[in-house]
Scaffold this motif. Structure first.
Motif, PDB file in Angstrom:
ATOM      1  N   GLU A 236       0.819  -1.215   0.000  1.00 37.77           N
ATOM      2  CA  GLU A 236       0.000   0.000   0.000  1.00 37.77           C
ATOM      3  C   GLU A 236       0.846   1.256   0.000  1.00 37.77           C
ATOM      4  O   GLU A 236       0.368   2.326  -0.330  1.00 37.77           O
ATOM      5  N   GLU A 237       2.118   1.126   0.353  1.00 36.78           N
ATOM      6  CA  GLU A 237       2.978   2.316   0.335  1.00 36.78           C
ATOM      7  C   GLU A 237       3.796   2.390  -0.941  1.00 36.78           C
ATOM      8  O   GLU A 237       4.629   3.276  -1.104  1.00 36.78           O
ATOM      9  N   TRP A 238       3.607   1.451  -1.822  1.00 38.31           N
ATOM     10  CA  TRP A 238       4.388   1.498  -3.074  1.00 38.31           C
ATOM     11  C   TRP A 238       4.012   2.720  -3.881  1.00 38.31           C
ATOM     12  O   TRP A 238       2.839   3.085  -3.931  1.00 38.31           O
ATOM     13  N   PRO A 239       4.978   3.333  -4.552  1.00 35.76           N
ATOM     14  CA  PRO A 239       4.649   4.444  -5.451  1.00 35.76           C
ATOM     15  C   PRO A 239       3.805   3.930  -6.627  1.00 35.76           C
ATOM     16  O   PRO A 239       3.874   2.761  -6.995  1.00 35.76           O
ATOM     17  N   ALA A 240       3.024   4.846  -7.171  1.00 32.70           N
ATOM     18  CA  ALA A 240       2.131   4.461  -8.276  1.00 32.70           C
ATOM     19  C   ALA A 240       2.918   3.877  -9.436  1.00 32.70           C
ATOM     20  O   ALA A 240       2.475   2.948 -10.100  1.00 32.70           O
ATOM     21  N   ALA A 241       4.136   4.416  -9.678  1.00 27.96           N
ATOM     22  CA  ALA A 241       4.932   3.921 -10.822  1.00 27.96           C
ATOM     23  C   ALA A 241       5.270   2.456 -10.632  1.00 27.96           C
ATOM     24  O   ALA A 241       5.175   1.668 -11.561  1.00 27.96           O
ATOM     25  N   LEU A 242       5.645   2.100  -9.401  1.00 31.23           N
ATOM     26  CA  LEU A 242       6.014   0.691  -9.153  1.00 31.23           C
ATOM     27  C   LEU A 242       4.798  -0.209  -9.332  1.00 31.23           C
ATOM     28  O   LEU A 242       4.863  -1.268  -9.918  1.00 31.23           O
ATOM     29  N   ARG A 243       3.656   0.268  -8.832  1.00 30.92           N
ATOM     30  CA  ARG A 243       2.438  -0.535  -9.007  1.00 30.92           C
ATOM     31  C   ARG A 243       2.131  -0.730 -10.483  1.00 30.92           C
ATOM     32  O   ARG A 243       1.798  -1.817 -10.929  1.00 30.92           O
ATOM     33  N   ALA A 244       2.271   0.365 -11.254  1.00 29.32           N
ATOM     34  CA  ALA A 244       1.942   0.269 -12.685  1.00 29.32           C
ATOM     35  C   ALA A 244       2.869  -0.728 -13.370  1.00 29.32           C
ATOM     36  O   ALA A 244       2.427  -1.609 -14.101  1.00 29.32           O
ATOM     37  N   VAL A 245       4.169  -0.594 -13.091  1.00 25.22           N
ATOM     38  CA  VAL A 245       5.118  -1.463 -13.807  1.00 25.22           C
ATOM     39  C   VAL A 245       4.990  -2.900 -13.291  1.00 25.22           C
ATOM     40  O   VAL A 245       5.116  -3.857 -14.044  1.00 25.22           O
ATOM     41  N   ALA A 246       4.645  -3.083 -11.992  1.00 23.65           N
ATOM     42  CA  ALA A 246       4.462  -4.428 -11.464  1.00 23.65           C
ATOM     43  C   ALA A 246       3.284  -5.102 -12.169  1.00 23.65           C
ATOM     44  O   ALA A 246       3.360  -6.257 -12.567  1.00 23.65           O
ATOM     45  N   GLY A 247       2.185  -4.345 -12.342  1.00 22.14           N
ATOM     46  CA  GLY A 247       1.013  -4.887 -13.043  1.00 22.14           C
ATOM     47  C   GLY A 247       1.371  -5.282 -14.451  1.00 22.14           C
ATOM     48  O   GLY A 247       0.989  -6.337 -14.947  1.00 22.14           O
ATOM     49  N   LEU A 248       2.149  -4.426 -15.105  1.00 19.83           N
ATOM     50  CA  LEU A 248       2.560  -4.699 -16.500  1.00 19.83           C
ATOM     51  C   LEU A 248       3.409  -5.970 -16.580  1.00 19.83           C
ATOM     52  O   LEU A 248       3.177  -6.834 -17.412  1.00 19.83           O
ATOM     53  N   VAL A 249       4.382  -6.064 -15.667  1.00 21.85           N
ATOM     54  CA  VAL A 249       5.297  -7.218 -15.683  1.00 21.85           C
ATOM     55  C   VAL A 249       4.506  -8.513 -15.473  1.00 21.85           C
ATOM     56  O   VAL A 249       4.666  -9.476 -16.200  1.00 21.85           O
ATOM     57  N   LEU A 250       3.563  -8.495 -14.494  1.00 22.19           N
ATOM     58  CA  LEU A 250       2.796  -9.721 -14.219  1.00 22.19           C
ATOM     59  C   LEU A 250       1.936 -10.111 -15.411  1.00 22.19           C
ATOM     60  O   LEU A 250       1.722 -11.277 -15.676  1.00 22.19           O
ATOM     61  N   ALA A 251       1.441  -9.105 -16.145  1.00 23.31           N
ATOM     62  CA  ALA A 251       0.531  -9.404 -17.272  1.00 23.31           C
ATOM     63  C   ALA A 251       1.283  -9.804 -18.528  1.00 23.31           C
ATOM     64  O   ALA A 251       0.712 -10.398 -19.419  1.00 23.31           O
ATOM     65  N   ALA A 252       2.592  -9.462 -18.601  1.00 29.05           N
ATOM     66  CA  ALA A 252       3.325  -9.678 -19.857  1.00 29.05           C
ATOM     67  C   ALA A 252       3.562 -11.164 -20.107  1.00 29.05           C
ATOM     68  O   ALA A 252       3.871 -11.904 -19.188  1.00 29.05           O
TER      69      ALA A 252
END
Ligand code: ADP
Length: 874
Positions: free
Chosen positions: A75-91
């Motif tokens: 919950e404290e992750w920056p939005a950028a990390l969340r966005a790139v984490a979502g992208l990596v998991l979906a790739a």
């Protein structure tokens, strides 16, 4: 290959050193755990939302205690990390993002194979700890990405990998790109890995196959050339315009011209004297009719009789010619004819003038001895059934021994001299002896190892059964003719082999010949990529692929043909009708290889065309995804900034308003007190009562305003905490004292049940008391008369806990979290709304968290509630 200490394996460059830019391990095919773990109470929602979905890595991410990693709670992750984490998991492709100053690893399902034995421990681990063995090599690279924002791509890197239980060389394309943090500073490194082993191997195999084919056709050509040079016949070849493409050594000798002076030149300009000759006519006929011709004629070039064989050259469109000087033989033949006539004449003369026999005999003998053709007279021997079974040599001239290799033949029979002589010799001479019909033939004799050109005629009276045999040894000519046939057969077999090798190659390959580049050989793989099942054999590129006009591809064929330079274009864009349903964008690894003839002239082009459209499309999609995630990040960033600004504005407004309201309220309180004290004159009992009501309302309103002001301060971040080691029991007792009158007046039992005196917490004492007071007054407020409110405190591994429990109305489960939001009050339809702002709990929780602690609630509606305050221990 190296093995690291944990027993996992990783890649090294094929030179044996650890790869300087990358380190991966390959799992042995065993999958990691795929079960979702329980969720941590605190991270549960944020992590659950971000990592919702299928796949092992999402399950691992949900189960992992992120708070224990350098990335901290999700919950404290920056939005950028969340966005790139979502992208990596979906790739779908292997990806890892290395986040933060410690380059913490976050990777997807496809990347597990890369991690090998380091999976699953590597998730959330700093890459330096995970890959210490290659850190020295990787560090400068990551530095380049994170410090200077550089991107790197390593295409088709050869690496030795250990997977599926064995060592093998594999190829990877790796892309490193920077990922900015929310603030625009560098957040991390995104690494994308594609395995390209299959493409690279296919390319290698193609190259090898091409090399091998070229070497093979070169060898075949060399063999043919060597043969053409070693045969006794002269040989030359011309193209369809009668320009010399080949002249062998024997032809040079016969013509007295060097091949350098002839190659590439026009036959009829080099040998103008031949124009209009028999040879000229035959050449034109063979070129036009494409059928071989064989003739003898006087060569206008060398002025001698030549034996000529002309063949159309199917591949080149020209023709090939074998010829040899038969002038001597022609003259011998002429001589022989003449001699034969003379011999006949002589015989006639002998017959006619038996009387002149002696004279004639002498003359005949002289003639007989002088010719260099072999001559003999034999007497045929018949068996009882008048079958010829042998013959005896009656006469033989000196040339006889030379031509046959048989000495002292006269007086002996053929069978005595050559016991295995073929029966056909007896038959033919027997026939001549019996019929008197002269014969001319060519035939070979195995035991003599020679071929003869023979003229046989009856000599003398029929009953003498004598046959005159005039012959020449034609073994050399016969052997040459055989050899020529063999060579031609060999040449066409080589041609056929080349064709079938090309046809069976797995890589798409076509051979185009001539300056117009006609498709000559097209293999099945090439036909598959030709599109719509078209067969392009025999067509030129514009005829075969009209939709390629204007794309510069026809020009490539011309260029390679004219310059003789090969041309390669990896991932060349090609717009054409691949699937027979219209023109589309595709990409090809194209290669044009000139094909040369023996003289080194370009005569054709090998065209390789490997369809790499899927590869290129996949890469473009990743690029697009990256750009999209960048947009999403920017949008989220903008929204967040906006919301923060709005919130700040609201809090500032509240702070100002509350402050403005307090001043007049204080004045109201002050003047009411002055009047109550009688300083403004005496007051009646009724007035006294009114003044007290005014004061009560004024205090209540002031309390509300103070709360709003406190909350606004917390929100704007202007609250200051004075942290110290605070005796918890004192603070709790102080709070209890303040609420006790309220409890008493409502008939509620209030008690501090269990709170050891020595217990200390790290806190701001004022804020601690404020929280406890707030919890106690809520407890009293929401508990009916006769109820009970208890405070206790204790120490456990999480720190110091202060519990406030009551036997009141309780809070419904779905409101348990909401009561901590500002301005939220649980409405009960049965009871009238309670007093208050709905800010108390919001303030209390913010204060608790501001001191490094927390505030949580549990409740059973109708039975009571318990609020637990946690604080760090002293
Ligand atoms: P306020 O008390 O000023 O309304 P709070 O933030 O302190 O605001 O409380 C929010 C709401 O939570 C209350 O209005 C009430 O509905 C509920 N609440 C708080 N404490 C208790 C309690 N001990 N028992 C039952 N409900 C409670």
């Amino acid at each position: 290959m190296c093995v690291n200490r944990t027993g996992g394996s990783y890649l090294v460059g094929s030179d044996g050193h650890p790869s300087p830019w990358f380190a991966v391990g390959m799992s042995n095919g065993a999958d990691g755990v795929g079960t979702a773990g329980g969720t941590d109470g605190r991270d549960g929602d944020a992590a659950g939302r971000l990592f919702a979905g299928p796949g092992e890595m999402r399950a691992l991410c949900r189960a992992l205690d992120w708070a224990a990693t350098p990335l901290g709670p999700v919950e404290e992750w920056p939005a950028a990390l969340r966005a790139v984490a979502g992208l990596v998991l979906a790739a779908p492709t292997a990806m890892v993002v290395l986040w933060g100053p410690e380059l913490v690893q976050f990777y997807n399902d496809a990347y597990r194979e890369v991690m090998g034995a380091k999976h699953p421990a590597g998730l959330g681990q700093p890459t330096r700890e995970c890959w210490p063995e290659v850190w020295d090599f990787n560090a400068p690279l990551y530095e380049g990405v994170t410090r200077r924002g550089e991107s790197f791509t390593f295409t088709d890197q050869p690496l030795v990998v250990e997977r599926h239980g064995r060592r093998e060389e594999a190829f990877f394309t790796l892309a490193y790109s920077p990922v900015p943090d929310d603030g625009g500073a560098m957040g991390g490194v995104l690494v994308t890995v594609f395995e390209t082993t299959a493409q690279v191997r296919a390319r290698g195999a193609r190259e090898e196959e091409r090399e091998r084919l070229l070497a093979e056709s070169e060898a075949a050509r060399a063999r043919v050339t060597a043969t053409l040079e070693s045969i006794g016949d002269a040989f030359y070849a011309v193209d369809r315009d009668f320009r010399f493409t080949y002249v062998n050594h024997r032809a040079e000798e016969l013509w007295g011209r060097s091949r350098e002076s002839l190659l590439g030149r026009h036959y009829w300009t080099e040998f103008p004297q031949a124009v209009g000759s028999v040879a000229h006519r035959h050449h034109l006929e063979v070129m036009a009719g494409r059928r071989p011709a064989h003739f003898e004629a006087v060569s206008p070039v060398i002025g001698r009789w030549v034996d000529v064989s002309l063949y159309p050259d199917e591949a080149g469109g020209g023709l090939a010619c074998y010829f040899r000087d038969v002038d001597d033989r022609r003259h011998a033949d002429a001589e022989r004819e003449r001699l034969l006539r003379e011999a006949e004449a002589a015989r006639d003369a002998a017959e006619r003038a038996a009387a002149a026999a002696a004279a004639s005999e002498a003359r005949y003998r002289m003639l007989f001895d002088s010719i260099d053709a072999g001559f003999s007279v034999v007497e045929v021997i018949f068996d009882a059934e008048r079958r010829p079974v042998d013959y005896r040599f009656v006469e033989a001239n000196p040339a006889f021994a030379e031509q046959t290799g048989l000495a002292d033949a006269v007086g002996r029979t053929a069978r005595e001299l050559l016991p295995t002589l073929e029966a056909h010799w007896f038959e033919v001479y027997g026939r001549v002896a019996l019929t008197g019909e002269a014969v001319r033939f060519q035939n070979g004799s195995e035991p003599m190892g020679r071929w003869f050109d023979v003229y046989a005629f009856r000599a003398g009276a029929p009953e003498e059964r004598r046959v005159g045999i005039l012959f020449t040894d034609v073994t050399a000519a016969h052997v040459a003719a055989r050899e020529r046939e063999r060579l031609l057969a060999e040449l066409s077999a080589e041609r056929e082999r080349l064709r079938s090798t090309i046809l069976n190659m797995p890589a798409p390959l076509a051979l185009l010949v001539g300056p117009e580049h006609r498709f000559d050989i097209v293999n099945a793989a090439y036909r598959r990529v030709s599109g719509g099942g078209r067969d392009v054999t025999g067509l030129t590129p514009p005829e075969a692929f009209p939709e390629l006009a204007g794309q510069g591809i026809y020009e490539l064929f011309d260029r390679v043909y004219e310059t003789g330079e090969p041309w390669s274009g990896p991932e060349s864009p090609v717009r054409y009708d691949r699937d027979g349903d219209g023109v589309q964008d595709t990409w090809f690894d194209l290669h044009f290889q000139p094909v040369r003839d023996a003289e080194g002239r370009v005569v054709g082009i090998f065209n390789f065309a490997v369809d790499v459209t899927d590869q290129v499309r996949a890469r473009r999609q990743v690029e697009r995804l990256l750009a999209e995630s960048e947009h999403a990040r920017a949008d989220a960033e903008a929204a967040r900034t906006e919301a923060e600004a709005a919130n700040r504005a609201k809090s500032e407004f509240l702070a100002v308003m509350s402050h403005e309201l307090r001043t007049p309220l204080n004045a109201i309180g002050g003047y009411a007190e002055l009047m109550e004290m009688g300083i403004r004159g005496p007051t009646t009992a009724q007035q006294q009562e009114d003044l007290r009501r005014i004061q009560t309302s004024q205090r209540h309103l002031l309390g509300l305003i103070n709360e709003v002001l406190n909350y606004a301060k917390l929100e704007t971040g202007t609250v200051h905490f004075d942290l110290a080691d605070v005796p918890v029991r004192d603070a709790v007792l102080g709070a209890e004292l303040l609420v006790a009158p309220q409890a008493r007046s409502k008939g509620i039992a209030l008690a501090v049940t269990d709170c050891p005196p020595g217990l200390e917490a790290r806190a701001d004492v004022e804020k601690l008391r404020q929280i406890v007071v707030n919890l106690l007054s809520n407890a009293v407020k929401f508990t009916d008369p006769g109820g009970r409110v208890e405070v206790s405190c204790a120490r456990d591994e999480a720190g110091v806990r202060v519990r406030v429990s009551d036997t009141g109305i309780g809070i419904p489960a779905d409101k348990l979290e909401a009561v901590f939001d500002p301005f939220v009050q649980v409405r009960s339809d049965l009871a009238r709304p309670h007093e208050g702002t709905g800010l108390g709990l919001a303030i209390s929780r913010d204060l608790a968290r501001g001191m490094g602690g927390d505030l949580a609630a549990r409740s059973t509606p109708g039975a009571g509630s318990t609020f637990t305050l946690t604080l760090p221990a002293a």
